[in-house]
Design an enzyme around this catalytic site. Structure first.
Site, PDB file in Angstrom:
ATOM      1  N   HIS A  68      33.535  59.826 -62.392  1.00  0.00           N
ATOM      2  CA  HIS A  68      34.344  59.774 -61.166  1.00  0.00           C
ATOM      3  C   HIS A  68      35.421  60.857 -61.102  1.00  0.00           C
ATOM      4  O   HIS A  68      36.092  61.012 -60.085  1.00  0.00           O
ATOM      5  CB  HIS A  68      35.024  58.398 -61.024  1.00  0.00           C
ATOM      6  CG  HIS A  68      36.200  58.228 -61.933  1.00  0.00           C
ATOM      7  ND1 HIS A  68      36.081  57.826 -63.233  1.00  0.00           N
ATOM      8  CD2 HIS A  68      37.528  58.440 -61.732  1.00  0.00           C
ATOM      9  CE1 HIS A  68      37.265  57.786 -63.795  1.00  0.00           C
ATOM     10  NE2 HIS A  68      38.178  58.150 -62.912  1.00  0.00           N
TER      11      HIS A  68
HETATM   12  C1  UD1 Z   1      41.805  57.460 -58.877  1.00  0.00           C
HETATM   13  C2  UD1 Z   1      42.846  58.173 -59.743  1.00  0.00           C
HETATM   14  C3  UD1 Z   1      42.234  58.513 -61.080  1.00  0.00           C
HETATM   15  C4  UD1 Z   1      41.645  57.287 -61.739  1.00  0.00           C
HETATM   16  C5  UD1 Z   1      40.698  56.589 -60.797  1.00  0.00           C
HETATM   17  C6  UD1 Z   1      40.247  55.282 -61.378  1.00  0.00           C
HETATM   18  C7  UD1 Z   1      44.468  59.602 -58.556  1.00  0.00           C
HETATM   19  C8  UD1 Z   1      44.844  60.992 -58.246  1.00  0.00           C
HETATM   20  N1  UD1 Z   1      43.261  59.431 -59.135  1.00  0.00           N
HETATM   21  O1  UD1 Z   1      40.739  58.366 -58.659  1.00  0.00           O
HETATM   22  O2  UD1 Z   1      43.229  59.032 -61.932  1.00  0.00           O
HETATM   23  O3  UD1 Z   1      40.962  57.685 -62.900  1.00  0.00           O
HETATM   24  O4  UD1 Z   1      41.356  56.321 -59.550  1.00  0.00           O
HETATM   25  O5  UD1 Z   1      39.047  54.842 -60.830  1.00  0.00           O
HETATM   26  O6  UD1 Z   1      45.206  58.685 -58.291  1.00  0.00           O
HETATM   27  N2  UD1 Z   1      36.977  55.066 -52.558  1.00  0.00           N
HETATM   28  C9  UD1 Z   1      36.326  54.074 -51.874  1.00  0.00           C
HETATM   29  N3  UD1 Z   1      36.673  52.779 -52.153  1.00  0.00           N
HETATM   30  C10 UD1 Z   1      37.621  52.439 -53.038  1.00  0.00           C
HETATM   31  C11 UD1 Z   1      38.287  53.466 -53.714  1.00  0.00           C
HETATM   32  C12 UD1 Z   1      37.961  54.778 -53.476  1.00  0.00           C
HETATM   33  O7  UD1 Z   1      35.452  54.324 -51.045  1.00  0.00           O
HETATM   34  O8  UD1 Z   1      37.871  51.238 -53.245  1.00  0.00           O
HETATM   35  C13 UD1 Z   1      36.594  56.478 -52.279  1.00  0.00           C
HETATM   36  C14 UD1 Z   1      37.286  57.014 -51.000  1.00  0.00           C
HETATM   37  O9  UD1 Z   1      36.395  57.923 -50.403  1.00  0.00           O
HETATM   38  C15 UD1 Z   1      38.470  57.731 -51.596  1.00  0.00           C
HETATM   39  C16 UD1 Z   1      37.874  58.323 -52.859  1.00  0.00           C
HETATM   40  O10 UD1 Z   1      37.003  57.312 -53.350  1.00  0.00           O
HETATM   41  O11 UD1 Z   1      38.985  58.709 -50.735  1.00  0.00           O
HETATM   42  C17 UD1 Z   1      38.870  58.706 -53.921  1.00  0.00           C
HETATM   43  O12 UD1 Z   1      39.738  57.620 -54.197  1.00  0.00           O
HETATM   44  P1  UD1 Z   1      41.167  57.893 -54.887  1.00  0.00           P
HETATM   45  O13 UD1 Z   1      41.804  56.593 -55.170  1.00  0.00           O
HETATM   46  O14 UD1 Z   1      41.943  58.887 -54.115  1.00  0.00           O
HETATM   47  O15 UD1 Z   1      40.788  58.623 -56.233  1.00  0.00           O
HETATM   48  P2  UD1 Z   1      39.795  58.195 -57.385  1.00  0.00           P
HETATM   49  O16 UD1 Z   1      38.763  59.267 -57.522  1.00  0.00           O
HETATM   50  O17 UD1 Z   1      39.347  56.797 -57.224  1.00  0.00           O
HETATM   51  N1  UDP Z   2      35.421  49.631 -65.201  1.00  0.00           N
HETATM   52  C1  UDP Z   2      34.920  48.474 -64.650  1.00  0.00           C
HETATM   53  N2  UDP Z   2      33.776  48.568 -63.894  1.00  0.00           N
HETATM   54  C2  UDP Z   2      33.116  49.740 -63.695  1.00  0.00           C
HETATM   55  C3  UDP Z   2      33.649  50.910 -64.290  1.00  0.00           C
HETATM   56  C4  UDP Z   2      34.822  50.821 -65.019  1.00  0.00           C
HETATM   57  O1  UDP Z   2      35.476  47.391 -64.819  1.00  0.00           O
HETATM   58  O2  UDP Z   2      32.084  49.740 -62.993  1.00  0.00           O
HETATM   59  C5  UDP Z   2      36.666  49.541 -65.980  1.00  0.00           C
HETATM   60  C6  UDP Z   2      36.573  50.112 -67.380  1.00  0.00           C
HETATM   61  O3  UDP Z   2      36.063  49.146 -68.276  1.00  0.00           O
HETATM   62  C7  UDP Z   2      38.009  50.511 -67.673  1.00  0.00           C
HETATM   63  C8  UDP Z   2      38.535  50.912 -66.319  1.00  0.00           C
HETATM   64  O4  UDP Z   2      37.649  50.346 -65.355  1.00  0.00           O
HETATM   65  O5  UDP Z   2      38.753  49.401 -68.127  1.00  0.00           O
HETATM   66  C9  UDP Z   2      38.514  52.402 -66.243  1.00  0.00           C
HETATM   67  O6  UDP Z   2      38.676  52.788 -64.932  1.00  0.00           O
HETATM   68  P1  UDP Z   2      38.240  54.203 -64.409  1.00  0.00           P
HETATM   69  O7  UDP Z   2      37.192  54.778 -65.272  1.00  0.00           O
HETATM   70  O8  UDP Z   2      37.933  54.021 -62.983  1.00  0.00           O
HETATM   71  O9  UDP Z   2      39.616  55.013 -64.500  1.00  0.00           O
HETATM   72  P2  UDP Z   2      40.332  55.870 -65.635  1.00  0.00           P
HETATM   73  O10 UDP Z   2      40.439  55.044 -66.855  1.00  0.00           O
HETATM   74  O11 UDP Z   2      39.529  57.110 -65.822  1.00  0.00           O
HETATM   75  O12 UDP Z   2      41.645  56.200 -65.023  1.00  0.00           O
END
Ligand code: UD1
Ligand code: UDP
Length: 357
Positions: free
Chosen positions: A206
């Site tokens: 991601h």
């Molecule tokens: C965010 C965090 C990242 C973290 C990750 C965990 C920032 C800059 N990034 O990244 O550090 O590792 O969360 O998963 O804060 N979207 C959906 N549904 C959701 C959530 C997201 O459709 O419930 C899609 C949307 O198109 C959104 C995009 O994902 O614009 C990105 O979401 P965003 O929360 O901005 O960043 P992540 O890539 O999820």
């Molecule tokens: N996780 C989860 N379901 C998924 C993928 C990840 O519960 O389908 C959990 C994972 O076990 C960990 C956390 O989400 O505890 C990590 O989140 P993510 O990888 O989105 O973010 P990051 O740690 O990179 O910020």
């Protein structure tokens, strides 16, 4: 004591689950106001964690997500300032390195409310990552820094922080792995795939540096395909959207499923052969569940895993991915690299004791 906790993204719900329980179990009277910024909003990115991990229902949900970094952070800042002014907490608690973390820390610092940062001091030394900017700024406006490891402490000292501000308490994700590991749940669809336990690779992707670059994303899937491993990929919505936009397809050995809840994730982590990921949290969980990790990034904040041979950094190089997935190494996962699973209790005791400056 009144604590104002800011969460918004999936990993923060999991970390806050452990700390909220420690607040509730503490003998002193702690009132936690839980604020969900709305950064993650799909049911399988948000609600599922509140439901299955028994996290208290948020007192406020700001409904701010889906925008750019500037839009999300700016809108959160405005709403959080309003709520903090109204609630007047003794502490604001923020987790990790997301846009929600930054907004929470900035809003509090400008209102002169003490901020405690959980998972402080992590550095990738790659300022092109939005998370790196979020972490650095958050650490520098925080009052109290909860560092998970001695590496994090060293990073903070290198930036001029005094010992008095930092507490090395271990990693709350270790607490979570320990507590919820015993409650792991097999996904309902697992049997249909026909895989044996221990004979699949669990993959998550991601990170913006991968998803926003079609060449990198295509390289990663080329490497996964060449490995010929059975790969289970719970697909982050960001990656799903980018794959659709770029018209990329998944190789036949990659089995795409919806994001899973934490209890199912823990089961997959405990029962896979190895883990391949660009996630921060999942790299550590690989270690907690005794699995080797192959990291789809050019660097990591969790350097102790690389130093110990538990984590192989492969970036998006297809050959390196293929080779790392095919390698079989026997490792011992016994060292307590991330504490003893009691880090939430330690943090709560420090907050309650008021021993910081
Ligand atoms: C965010 C965090 C990242 C973290 C990750 C965990 C920032 C800059 N990034 O990244 O550090 O590792 O969360 O998963 O804060 N979207 C959906 N549904 C959701 C959530 C997201 O459709 O419930 C899609 C949307 O198109 C959104 C995009 O994902 O614009 C990105 O979401 P965003 O929360 O901005 O960043 P992540 O890539 O999820
Ligand atoms: N996780 C989860 N379901 C998924 C993928 C990840 O519960 O389908 C959990 C994972 O076990 C960990 C956390 O989400 O505890 C990590 O989140 P993510 O990888 O989105 O973010 P990051 O740690 O990179 O910020």
């Amino acid at each position: 004591m009144k604590v104002f906790t800011v969460v918004g993204a999936r990993p923060q719900f999991i970390k806050a689950a452990v700390v909220s329980r420690a607040f509730a179990e503490h003998t002193s009277n702690i009132h936690e106001i839980l604020v969900h910024t709305g950064q993650h909003y799909d049911a399988n990115m948000s609600d599922v964690f509140f439901d299955e991990l028994n996290i208290p229902h948020p007192d406020y949900n700001l409904g701010i997500g889906g925008g750019t970094h500037g839009q999300n952070t700016g809108r959160m800042l405005e709403k959080l300032e309003e709520l903090m002014s109204k609630e007047k907490p003794d502490w604001v608690l923020v987790y990790g390195d997301t846009d929600s973390t930054l907004a929470g820390a900035l809003a509090a610092a400008k209102l002169h409310i003490p901020v405690a940062h959980v998972e402080a001091g992590l550095r990738s030394f790659n300022r092109r990552m939005p998370e790196e900017i979020n972490r650095i700024v958050t650490d520098h406006v925080s009052t109290l820094l909860f560092a998970p490891t001695s590496t994090a402490l060293r990073n903070l000292k290198d930036e001029g922080f005094s010992d008095a501000k930092v507490r090395v308490v271990g990693d709350v994700m270790c607490d979570a792995a320990k507590y919820y590991g015993a409650r792991a749940k097999i996904p309902s669809w697992f049997a249909n795939l026909g895989f044996s336990e221990g004979q699949f690779v669990l993959c998550t992707i991601h990170r913006a540096e991968n998803t926003d670059n079609p060449e990198k994303l295509a390289n990663i899937f080329r490497g996964l395909e060449a490995s010929e491993c059975n790969v289970i990929l719970p697909l982050h919505p960001r990656t799903k959207k980018k794959m659709e936009d770029m018209k990329l397809t998944f190789p036949r050995n990659v089995f795409v499923v919806e994001p899973v809840g934490y209890l199912e994730m823990v089961w997959l982590e405990s029962n896979c052969d190895l883990i391949c990921t660009d996630s921060g949290g999942v790299q550590k969980e690989a270690y907690f569940h005794g699995k080797r990790c192959v990291t789809l990034r050019d660097e990591t904040e969790w350097v102790e895993l690389v130093d110990g041979g538990f984590n192989t950094i492969v970036g998006d190089d297809p050959l390196m991915i293929e080779e790392a997935l095919k390698t079989n190494t026997i490792l011992s996962f016994d060292s307590p690299l991330y504490g003893d699973g009691e880090s939430a209790a330690k943090m709560v005791n420090i907050l309650v004791s008021g021993r910081y400056n």
